[in-house]
Design a protein around this motif. Structure first.
Motif, short mmCIF file in Angstrom:
data_model
loop_
_atom_site.label_atom_id
_atom_site.label_comp_id
_atom_site.label_asym_id
_atom_site.label_seq_id
_atom_site.Cartn_x
_atom_site.Cartn_y
_atom_site.Cartn_z
N ALA A 1 -11.83 -16.44 0.62
CA ALA A 1 -12.46 -16.54 -0.71
C ALA A 1 -13.61 -15.54 -0.83
O ALA A 1 -13.81 -14.94 -1.90
N ALA A 2 -14.33 -15.33 0.26
CA ALA A 2 -15.45 -14.37 0.24
C ALA A 2 -14.93 -12.96 -0.03
O ALA A 2 -15.54 -12.20 -0.79
N HIS A 3 -13.79 -12.62 0.57
CA HIS A 3 -13.22 -11.28 0.33
C HIS A 3 -12.84 -11.12 -1.13
O HIS A 3 -13.09 -10.09 -1.76
N LYS A 4 -12.21 -12.16 -1.68
CA LYS A 4 -11.74 -12.06 -3.07
C LYS A 4 -12.92 -11.99 -4.03
O LYS A 4 -12.87 -11.26 -5.02
N ARG A 5 -14.00 -12.71 -3.73
CA ARG A 5 -15.20 -12.61 -4.56
C ARG A 5 -15.76 -11.19 -4.56
O ARG A 5 -16.34 -10.74 -5.54
N LEU A 6 -15.59 -10.49 -3.45
CA LEU A 6 -16.09 -9.12 -3.34
C LEU A 6 -15.10 -8.10 -3.93
O LEU A 6 -15.31 -6.90 -3.84
N GLY A 7 -14.00 -8.62 -4.49
CA GLY A 7 -13.04 -7.73 -5.15
C GLY A 7 -12.13 -6.99 -4.19
O GLY A 7 -11.61 -5.91 -4.51
N ALA A 8 -11.92 -7.53 -3.00
CA ALA A 8 -11.09 -6.84 -2.02
C ALA A 8 -9.64 -6.73 -2.48
O ALA A 8 -9.13 -7.62 -3.17
N ARG A 9 -9.01 -5.62 -2.12
CA ARG A 9 -7.57 -5.50 -2.26
C ARG A 9 -6.96 -6.14 -1.03
O ARG A 9 -7.20 -5.71 0.10
N MET A 10 -6.21 -7.23 -1.22
CA MET A 10 -5.69 -8.00 -0.09
C MET A 10 -4.26 -7.55 0.23
O MET A 10 -3.48 -7.25 -0.66
N VAL A 11 -3.93 -7.53 1.52
CA VAL A 11 -2.59 -7.16 1.94
C VAL A 11 -2.09 -8.10 3.03
O VAL A 11 -2.87 -8.80 3.67
N SER B 1 -13.62 2.10 -1.99
CA SER B 1 -13.07 3.26 -1.30
C SER B 1 -13.08 3.03 0.21
O SER B 1 -14.13 2.79 0.80
N GLN B 2 -11.92 3.13 0.84
CA GLN B 2 -11.88 2.92 2.29
C GLN B 2 -12.55 4.07 3.03
O GLN B 2 -13.04 3.89 4.15
N ILE B 3 -12.61 5.24 2.41
CA ILE B 3 -13.30 6.37 3.04
C ILE B 3 -14.82 6.13 3.03
O ILE B 3 -15.51 6.38 4.01
N THR C 1 1.39 17.87 -20.20
CA THR C 1 0.55 17.68 -19.02
C THR C 1 1.01 16.42 -18.29
O THR C 1 1.36 15.43 -18.93
N VAL C 2 1.01 16.51 -16.93
CA VAL C 2 1.52 15.41 -16.12
C VAL C 2 0.48 15.00 -15.08
O VAL C 2 -0.23 15.83 -14.51
N GLY C 3 0.41 13.68 -14.87
CA GLY C 3 -0.46 13.15 -13.81
C GLY C 3 0.10 11.83 -13.32
O GLY C 3 1.22 11.46 -13.68
N ILE C 4 -0.66 11.13 -12.49
CA ILE C 4 -0.26 9.77 -12.11
C ILE C 4 -1.23 8.79 -12.73
O ILE C 4 -2.37 9.13 -13.04
N SER C 5 -0.76 7.56 -12.91
CA SER C 5 -1.55 6.59 -13.67
C SER C 5 -2.73 6.07 -12.85
O SER C 5 -2.76 6.16 -11.62
N ASP C 6 -3.66 5.49 -13.57
CA ASP C 6 -4.82 4.88 -12.92
C ASP C 6 -4.36 3.74 -12.00
O ASP C 6 -4.89 3.55 -10.91
N HIS C 7 -3.35 3.02 -12.45
CA HIS C 7 -2.79 1.95 -11.62
C HIS C 7 -2.24 2.51 -10.30
O HIS C 7 -2.48 1.97 -9.22
N ALA C 8 -1.54 3.64 -10.40
CA ALA C 8 -0.94 4.25 -9.21
C ALA C 8 -2.02 4.71 -8.23
O ALA C 8 -1.90 4.47 -7.02
N GLN C 9 -3.07 5.34 -8.75
CA GLN C 9 -4.12 5.79 -7.82
C GLN C 9 -4.79 4.59 -7.14
O GLN C 9 -5.14 4.67 -5.97
N GLY C 10 -4.90 3.50 -7.88
CA GLY C 10 -5.49 2.30 -7.29
C GLY C 10 -4.64 1.74 -6.16
O GLY C 10 -5.15 1.28 -5.14
N GLN C 11 -3.32 1.78 -6.38
CA GLN C 11 -2.40 1.29 -5.34
C GLN C 11 -2.43 2.19 -4.11
O GLN C 11 -2.36 1.72 -2.98
N LEU C 12 -2.53 3.50 -4.34
CA LEU C 12 -2.51 4.44 -3.22
C LEU C 12 -3.82 4.41 -2.43
O LEU C 12 -3.83 4.63 -1.23
N GLY C 13 -4.92 4.15 -3.11
CA GLY C 13 -6.22 4.23 -2.45
C GLY C 13 -6.70 5.68 -2.38
O GLY C 13 -6.13 6.57 -3.04
#
Lengths: 131, 359
Positions: free
Chosen positions: B8-18, B31-33, A26-38
């Protein structure tokens, strides 16, 4: 980072593979990968019966942000695909290592599993990448 | 990387920063959706402090802006009124898009993009020299956009009672000062709401009060899907110096009348109108599964074009895009997605306005 189940093996490109009791993989993508993709919004599944080579792209996962190829960790024939993902791609976000599996392969060369990363090696790799 | 005062406020809220144009910004907090839907249905807030606020002052500031931008600031007669416009180069190409606020006859405020800050400030300074206009960048201000059907009510609750009536009666596309706040009824989501400028030292407190009032923090990811559903252009992706406003779907932001207003780029625009505008910007909807993305080839009856901004629309549940294609009736249109030509519908945008699907 979620716990990585100990029975999984990984590609550097973030796919996981699990050898099932019946000898299929069975194949999937990792939890880390889904987190990166959003948020995932679309999964392009392989076709049943497709022959795939280890390391070749055979599925696509698309998030709002980006499209990403999914590489097969092992060679063989696609014997099952997770059709539920067509209507619920977000299942991968919710449960990447479980309900979010993508396809299953009858491997032509099961020893390819030995060449994959162990959970520890994979965890180390993603940790190194985030430094 | 540069950071806003809310980092710092964003990071406290656990934001994914880019990295966004050299700024470390929140992409999403979860979730951005979900964040997208929250803005359409309730109220969300965005840190937009990376944007460049510039105050222009001088006796000839109105004449200067009538020269600098393609829309006509003479449309602005009551203090606080805002105008969306582009500033163009001599060839009619878009240097940047901006919002101009009329404060009084010697004071206008403009907001330009963050990624184009250096270029814009140099361009404005070069054009301003002849008008004796003073330019001051307001790095002392942070900016928080509060957007959604409940956004205004949530902000009203946080404004000092003495200032509240002025804010409550703000018309769309108008701004007022409310104590230390500058409150503008503008935005980039297609929803009602405010963009609030707040002194940097008070920004975190204001952000926390908005949070406590139930406004959900939203990142750049949701901001992008919201603005694209609203059919709002993103500089650098939907237009740049290589496109005129006519080609970018921004003809409505250009004032060719009165004919004697000599704004930068006017001659080039007149020449393009006379010769015919060669390209147009259209909206696309993909009813099939898949996602339209920047750079994909668009196949039309009149030749190829390309996807400018493309994304998954959470409100429609399918992919939408802006595309630049040759002028004329495009016929049956296909988009090449990884080697497969998929049919798309050509539509008039906005795709979504105030929570309602329009296509």
């Amino acid at each position: 980072m979620n716990e990585i189940p100990g029975d999984l093996k990984f590609l550097k490109s973030h796919e996981w593979a699990r050898m099932e009791d019946d000898g299929t993989v069975t194949v999937g993508i990792s939890d880390h990968a889904q987190g990166q993709l959003g948020d995932l919004v679309y999964v392009e599944l392989p076709s049943l019966g497709d022959t795939v080579e280890a390391g070749n792209a055979c599925a696509v996962v698309e998030s709002v942000k980006a499209a990403s190829d999914v590489y097969s960790p092992v060679s063989g024939k696609v014997i099952k695909v997770n059709d539920a993902l067509a209507d619920a791609p977000e299942t991968i976000n919710a449960d990447a290592f479980g309900e979010g599996w993508i396809f299953r392969i009858a491997p032509s060369n099961p020893s390819e599993m030995d060449e994959l990363l162990t959970p520890d090696d994979y965890a180390e790799q993603i940790e190194a990448a985030s430094d | 990387m540069q950071q806003t005062v809310l980092n710092a406020a964003h990071k406290r809220l656990g934001a994914r920063m880019v990295d966004f144009g050299g700024w470390e910004m929140p992409l999403s907090y979860g979730s951005q959706i979900d964040e997208h839907h929250h803005v359409r249905r309730d109220a969300g807030m965005f840190d937009v402090s990376h944007m460049t606020v510039v105050d222009l002052r001088g006796d000839h500031v109105r004449a200067f802006l009538r020269h600098l931008v393609a829309n006509d600031v003479d449309k602005l007669r009551s203090p606080g009124k805002a105008l969306y416009t582009c500033m163009l180069d001599k060839a009619g190409g878009v240097v940047d898009d901006l919002i101009v606020y009329f404060m009084d006859d010697t004071f206008f405020r403009v907001v330009v993009n963050a990624a184009t800050r250096d270029k814009d400030l140099a361009w404005i300074a070069a054009q301003a020299a002849a008008f004796g206009v003073g330019i001051s960048e307001r790095r002392d201000l942070a900016m928080i956009a509060v957007q959604g059907p409940q956004a205004r009510a949530r902000v009203h609750g946080l404004v000092h009672p003495a200032e509240r009536p002025a804010v409550e009666k703000l018309a769309r596309f108008s701004a007022c000062e409310a104590g230390v706040l500058f409150v503008a009824r503008t935005g980039y989501t297609g929803e009602d709401g405010y963009e609030v400028m707040v002194p940097a030292h008070a920004a975190e407190d204001f952000w926390e009060r908005l949070l406590a009032a139930g406004v959900k923090p939203c990142g750049l990811g949701a901001r992008d899907t919201l603005r694209l559903e609203a059919g709002m252009a993103l500089y650098g992706q939907d237009m740049d110096e290589s496109t005129t406003p006519f080609e970018a779907g921004l003809a409505w932001t250009v004032a060719m009348e009165p004919a004697d207003r000599e704004f930068v780029g006017r001659a080039a625009l007149e020449a393009q109108l006379a010769a015919g505008v060669p390209r147009q910007t259209v909206g696309l909807v993909l009813d099939d599964k898949g996602v339209l993305r920047h750079g994909q080839r668009v196949i039309t009856a009149n030749g190829d074009g390309e996807v400018l901004s493309g994304t998954f629309s959470p409100t429609l549940g399918k992919s939408i895009a802006l595309a630049r294609v040759p002028a004329g009736e495009p016929g049956a249109v296909l988009v090449d997605i990884r080697g497969r030509a998929l049919p798309v519908r050509v539509v008039k945008y906005p795709f979504v306005r105030e929570g309602k699907v329009r296509v």
